[in-house]
Enzyme design. Sequence first.
Site, PDB file in Angstrom:
ATOM      1  N   ALA A  63       6.989  -1.000   1.526  1.00  0.00           N
ATOM      2  CA  ALA A  63       7.635  -2.049   2.318  1.00  0.00           C
ATOM      3  C   ALA A  63       8.224  -3.096   1.380  1.00  0.00           C
ATOM      4  O   ALA A  63       7.903  -3.138   0.198  1.00  0.00           O
ATOM      5  CB  ALA A  63       6.599  -2.695   3.227  1.00  0.00           C
ATOM      6  N   GLY A 102       4.992   2.450   3.225  1.00  0.00           N
ATOM      7  CA  GLY A 102       6.051   2.760   4.197  1.00  0.00           C
ATOM      8  C   GLY A 102       6.917   3.918   3.743  1.00  0.00           C
ATOM      9  O   GLY A 102       7.474   4.658   4.569  1.00  0.00           O
ATOM     10  N   GLU A 105       5.177   6.920   4.823  1.00  0.00           N
ATOM     11  CA  GLU A 105       5.252   6.977   6.295  1.00  0.00           C
ATOM     12  C   GLU A 105       6.619   7.497   6.751  1.00  0.00           C
ATOM     13  O   GLU A 105       6.724   8.239   7.726  1.00  0.00           O
ATOM     14  CB  GLU A 105       4.956   5.596   6.892  1.00  0.00           C
ATOM     15  CG  GLU A 105       3.473   5.227   6.743  1.00  0.00           C
ATOM     16  CD  GLU A 105       3.121   3.857   7.296  1.00  0.00           C
ATOM     17  OE1 GLU A 105       2.231   3.776   8.151  1.00  0.00           O
ATOM     18  OE2 GLU A 105       3.739   2.867   6.860  1.00  0.00           O
ATOM     19  N   GLU A 125      -1.887   0.493   1.086  1.00  0.00           N
ATOM     20  CA  GLU A 125      -1.893  -0.801   1.803  1.00  0.00           C
ATOM     21  C   GLU A 125      -3.229  -1.526   1.719  1.00  0.00           C
ATOM     22  O   GLU A 125      -3.279  -2.759   1.716  1.00  0.00           O
ATOM     23  CB  GLU A 125      -1.544  -0.585   3.290  1.00  0.00           C
ATOM     24  CG  GLU A 125      -0.083  -0.325   3.551  1.00  0.00           C
ATOM     25  CD  GLU A 125       0.311   1.133   3.434  1.00  0.00           C
ATOM     26  OE1 GLU A 125       1.414   1.481   3.854  1.00  0.00           O
ATOM     27  OE2 GLU A 125      -0.489   1.938   2.890  1.00  0.00           O
TER      28      GLU A 125
END
Length: 698
Positions: A63, A102, A105, A125
């Site tokens: 992210a 992310g 993901e 994370e």
Amino acid sequence: MSEVVKLERHDNIAVVTVNSPPVNALSAAVRGGIFDCVKSAIDDAQVQGIVLTCAGRTFIAGADITEFGKPPKPPGLAEVLGLMESSPKPIVAAIHGTALGGGLEVALACHYRVATKDAKLGLPEVKLGLLPGAGGTQRLPRAVGPELAVKMIVGGDPIGADAALKAGLIDEIVEGPASGGEAFARKVVAEKRPLRKLRDDDSKLAAAKADRSIFTNAVAALTKKSRGLEAPFAAADAVGAAIDLPFDEGLKKEREGFLKLMNGDQSKAQRYAFFAEREAAKISGVPEGTKGRNVARVAILGAGTMGGGIAMSFANAGIPVTLIETGEEQLKRGMGIMQKNYEATAARGGIPADAPAKRMALINGVVGIENIGDADLVIEAVFETMAVKKEVFGKLDQYAKPGAVLASNTSYLNIDEIAKATKRPQDVLGMHFFSPANVMKLCEIVRADKTAPDALVTAVSIARKIAKVPAVVGVCDGFVGNRMLAQRGKQSEKLLFEGALPQQVDAVVTKFGMPMGPFAMGDLAGLDIGWRSRKDRGIKSEIADALCEAGRFGQKTGKGYYKYEQGSRAALPDPEVEKLIDETLARLGRKKRVVSDDEILERMMYPMINEGAKILAEGIAARPSDIDVVWLYGYGWPIYRGGPMFWADTVGLKHIADRLAFYAKETNDPSLEPAPLLKKLADEGKTFASLAAASKAA
């Protein structure tokens, strides 16, 4: 379509390339670009397959953390992933470098994944006090099974391409990401392979659904080391939801967990620590564009515990080392200990079986200081007295090549004084490693009065190269960490004279989150060291001296402030110590009182923060966050409390200043009076963070 994401069509295959240096982070622009390009490819009748890849040195590495805490900008990541997963055309993620957070993901929402041999895939994370918030806790268990998923999510460490292939996280290892991804997509289209949507595939959850202990045992093993942390347990719960709930309900549970952590104090502290570590590598007061000197070989003087640990740190990074001792016996002992340490780590599976031999081959053990001639960096790790250090540095002039950086691994001593022993003070600085040096991450880099900017840049960059966290500090007794620690030591000793017991003080400090209390730490280091130093300086410390006079030197003698059973490091309270303290207090005519845990916590922590304020005012540390980095990586300060200066801001500086003034009066100790900077900030209702913000604005 987008400045950072472009779409190309290679006949029936659409290639979507993210190009947002340095790490292709999932900023609003990247999310929007992927959404638009994928949608366009889906709508294009001639496109039969889609490849998502990245330009530069890595796939999407996570992210965009700079967006954290700010109002969300559309499209949200979940919306982008929903579009990709529901695409009627196969989407292949082509991964190189790192697919983290992310980034992974995004790849999990694709129907297929390929990666280059050196790729790393992970969901780290938890290290920022968070859990994956875009389906990672629901898709990864379906991709690799809940056992490996919980290990990756709760542990936070990535896996390599080979392990990912074996686990079913990727479908193939390819040479180049774009070409390999495209070739794989053509195969999928030609063979009319069905789209594998992880959300609809529960096959790898079956065993854990039938026997939940498979999952709970994996969680128990991983959370053993997570004392005090919230994120690992919340992450484990979210993975558990993948086993227990339908996909969409699991997603909802994951989102709730993510938002709760995101708004909590722990994640704020852990994200602060992440940025503080990055900030610490920026050196204030060095001309922009200053280049470091080349370091191809290092020489280390002293093969004792510190010298050996430092040598291992360089060998671990593939940098050749000349390790120098004064005699064959000491050298042999030092080399033997390093060999044993490496073999023990290999036996535990911490390093490959062939690593001990490879790393030891990089360490050339020799006798005699004249062997430093080819070193670009010389680190002295000899006995901690000024006379010995000066003698060594005087000799370095004679044998070190011109331009070599000369560093002292001292924990207290004045680097300006040491530099005077040479004719090249511009090359001299401190590199204070922490014990054990091959394990501890901090390196305090001490800038002396005459240290050249390029020597300083060299020390910082080499520290990072050997996986240390560098923090640049100025010259004073004890630098940043030990200078603050001395204030805590003073108070812990005083508390014994007022009625507290070692085990009570230590229990308060460990409950706060520190790995050890001051008395257990003293026993580990050896109480005789402080005793000898006090005798040298003509200082008395009645209780500590009485323990040493009774032969209680700590763990090495089986008794110190605590007693230790044969072969055990467990500190057990000892009635003998209580008796010895009582007798000492009676002899000195001191009255015992009940000391509360709250008072202990305040007197352990607030004087250190007070000293931190003095360190900032004197310019010994450039930023409050540098002090926090020192404590996080050198002294085991709990990461979820962000460091002493960050924690002080959360407690409130006004409260801390008031309590310090109160204790100064109550205990008749003027050294506890609030430092001028602390008092000023408290009176103005400001924080230490406001200092950093003001200096950035300037």
